[in-house]
Write an enzyme that holds these catalytic residues in place. Structure first.
Site, mmCIF file in Angstrom:
data_model
loop_
_atom_site.group_PDB
_atom_site.id
_atom_site.type_symbol
_atom_site.label_atom_id
_atom_site.label_comp_id
_atom_site.label_asym_id
_atom_site.label_seq_id
_atom_site.Cartn_x
_atom_site.Cartn_y
_atom_site.Cartn_z
ATOM 1 N N TYR A 22 0.831 -1.204 0.000
ATOM 2 C CA TYR A 22 0.000 0.000 0.000
ATOM 3 C C TYR A 22 0.871 1.262 0.000
ATOM 4 O O TYR A 22 0.632 2.194 -0.762
ATOM 5 C CB TYR A 22 -0.939 -0.002 1.210
ATOM 6 C CG TYR A 22 -1.910 1.139 1.204
ATOM 7 C CD1 TYR A 22 -3.103 1.050 0.511
ATOM 8 C CD2 TYR A 22 -1.627 2.324 1.877
ATOM 9 C CE1 TYR A 22 -3.992 2.106 0.477
ATOM 10 C CE2 TYR A 22 -2.506 3.388 1.851
ATOM 11 C CZ TYR A 22 -3.690 3.268 1.154
ATOM 12 O OH TYR A 22 -4.560 4.324 1.120
ATOM 13 N N HIS A 26 1.380 4.293 -2.960
ATOM 14 C CA HIS A 26 1.172 5.719 -2.697
ATOM 15 C C HIS A 26 2.443 6.567 -2.801
ATOM 16 O O HIS A 26 2.352 7.790 -2.827
ATOM 17 C CB HIS A 26 0.446 5.907 -1.365
ATOM 18 C CG HIS A 26 -1.002 5.578 -1.492
ATOM 19 N ND1 HIS A 26 -1.456 4.280 -1.439
ATOM 20 C CD2 HIS A 26 -2.067 6.359 -1.741
ATOM 21 C CE1 HIS A 26 -2.763 4.275 -1.630
ATOM 22 N NE2 HIS A 26 -3.160 5.527 -1.822
ATOM 23 N N TYR A 45 -5.617 16.782 -0.548
ATOM 24 C CA TYR A 45 -5.876 15.398 -0.150
ATOM 25 C C TYR A 45 -4.627 14.813 0.481
ATOM 26 O O TYR A 45 -3.551 14.853 -0.105
ATOM 27 C CB TYR A 45 -6.279 14.589 -1.377
ATOM 28 C CG TYR A 45 -6.933 13.257 -1.123
ATOM 29 C CD1 TYR A 45 -6.866 12.606 0.100
ATOM 30 C CD2 TYR A 45 -7.636 12.624 -2.130
ATOM 31 C CE1 TYR A 45 -7.475 11.387 0.313
ATOM 32 C CE2 TYR A 45 -8.254 11.405 -1.942
ATOM 33 C CZ TYR A 45 -8.159 10.786 -0.715
ATOM 34 O OH TYR A 45 -8.764 9.570 -0.516
ATOM 35 N N TRP A 81 -7.037 1.451 -10.318
ATOM 36 C CA TRP A 81 -6.243 1.777 -9.125
ATOM 37 C C TRP A 81 -6.791 1.038 -7.906
ATOM 38 O O TRP A 81 -6.041 0.460 -7.113
ATOM 39 C CB TRP A 81 -6.251 3.292 -8.928
ATOM 40 C CG TRP A 81 -5.619 3.786 -7.662
ATOM 41 C CD1 TRP A 81 -6.267 4.269 -6.564
ATOM 42 C CD2 TRP A 81 -4.229 3.870 -7.358
ATOM 43 N NE1 TRP A 81 -5.364 4.644 -5.603
ATOM 44 C CE2 TRP A 81 -4.100 4.408 -6.067
ATOM 45 C CE3 TRP A 81 -3.071 3.548 -8.057
ATOM 46 C CZ2 TRP A 81 -2.871 4.627 -5.456
ATOM 47 C CZ3 TRP A 81 -1.838 3.768 -7.445
ATOM 48 C CH2 TRP A 81 -1.754 4.293 -6.159
ATOM 49 N N TRP A 82 -8.102 1.057 -7.766
ATOM 50 C CA TRP A 82 -8.720 0.414 -6.611
ATOM 51 C C TRP A 82 -8.546 -1.098 -6.606
ATOM 52 O O TRP A 82 -8.576 -1.710 -5.541
ATOM 53 C CB TRP A 82 -10.190 0.788 -6.524
ATOM 54 C CG TRP A 82 -10.408 2.243 -6.250
ATOM 55 C CD1 TRP A 82 -9.594 3.110 -5.577
ATOM 56 C CD2 TRP A 82 -11.524 3.018 -6.674
ATOM 57 N NE1 TRP A 82 -10.131 4.365 -5.553
ATOM 58 C CE2 TRP A 82 -11.325 4.347 -6.216
ATOM 59 C CE3 TRP A 82 -12.694 2.739 -7.389
ATOM 60 C CZ2 TRP A 82 -12.236 5.366 -6.442
ATOM 61 C CZ3 TRP A 82 -13.601 3.761 -7.616
ATOM 62 C CH2 TRP A 82 -13.369 5.056 -7.147
#
Length: 112
Positions: A22, A26, A45, A81-82
């Site tokens: 993860y 990112h 964000y 992406w998800w």
């Protein structure tokens, strides 16, 4: 007069065995994901990590949050992406948004 941004915050857990994956994702967020967020009025964000808890915060500067979130959800790049990020996550909070991994949290204080 400029409309004030809506502040939004969410929490989710990161699966310990997927934590590094993860974080690596990112470190290099896909440009198409960032572009769609910007197009859909998301600003400032940030995602923070504390242990196995992820906390996200963003400011929404548009007029129709639900419609813009649908535009993001319908975006093929975001959907792809998800497929990489969702398996890294686990719901850890009361389900306030049915079916969502990331659950909204209430703001209790804000200093301007």
């Amino acid at each position: 007069m400029t409309r004030r941004p809506e502040r939004r915050a969410f929490v989710v857990g990161v699966r310990p065995e997927k934590r590094e994956e993860y974080l690596a994702l990112h470190r290099a967020v896909w440009p198409g994901v960032e572009r769609k967020l910007t197009e859909c009025n998301v600003r400032n964000y940030s995602i923070f990590i504390f242990g196995d808890t992820l906390f996200a915060y963003y400011e929404y500067v548009g007029e129709d949050h639900e419609a813009d979130m649908r535009r993001i959800a319908d975006d093929p790049v975001s959907q792809e992406w998800w497929t990489h990020t969702d398996p890294c996550q686990v719901r850890i909070a009361e389900e306030r948004d049915p079916g969502a991994l990331w659950q909204p949290v209430e703001e209790v204080w804000h200093l301007e």
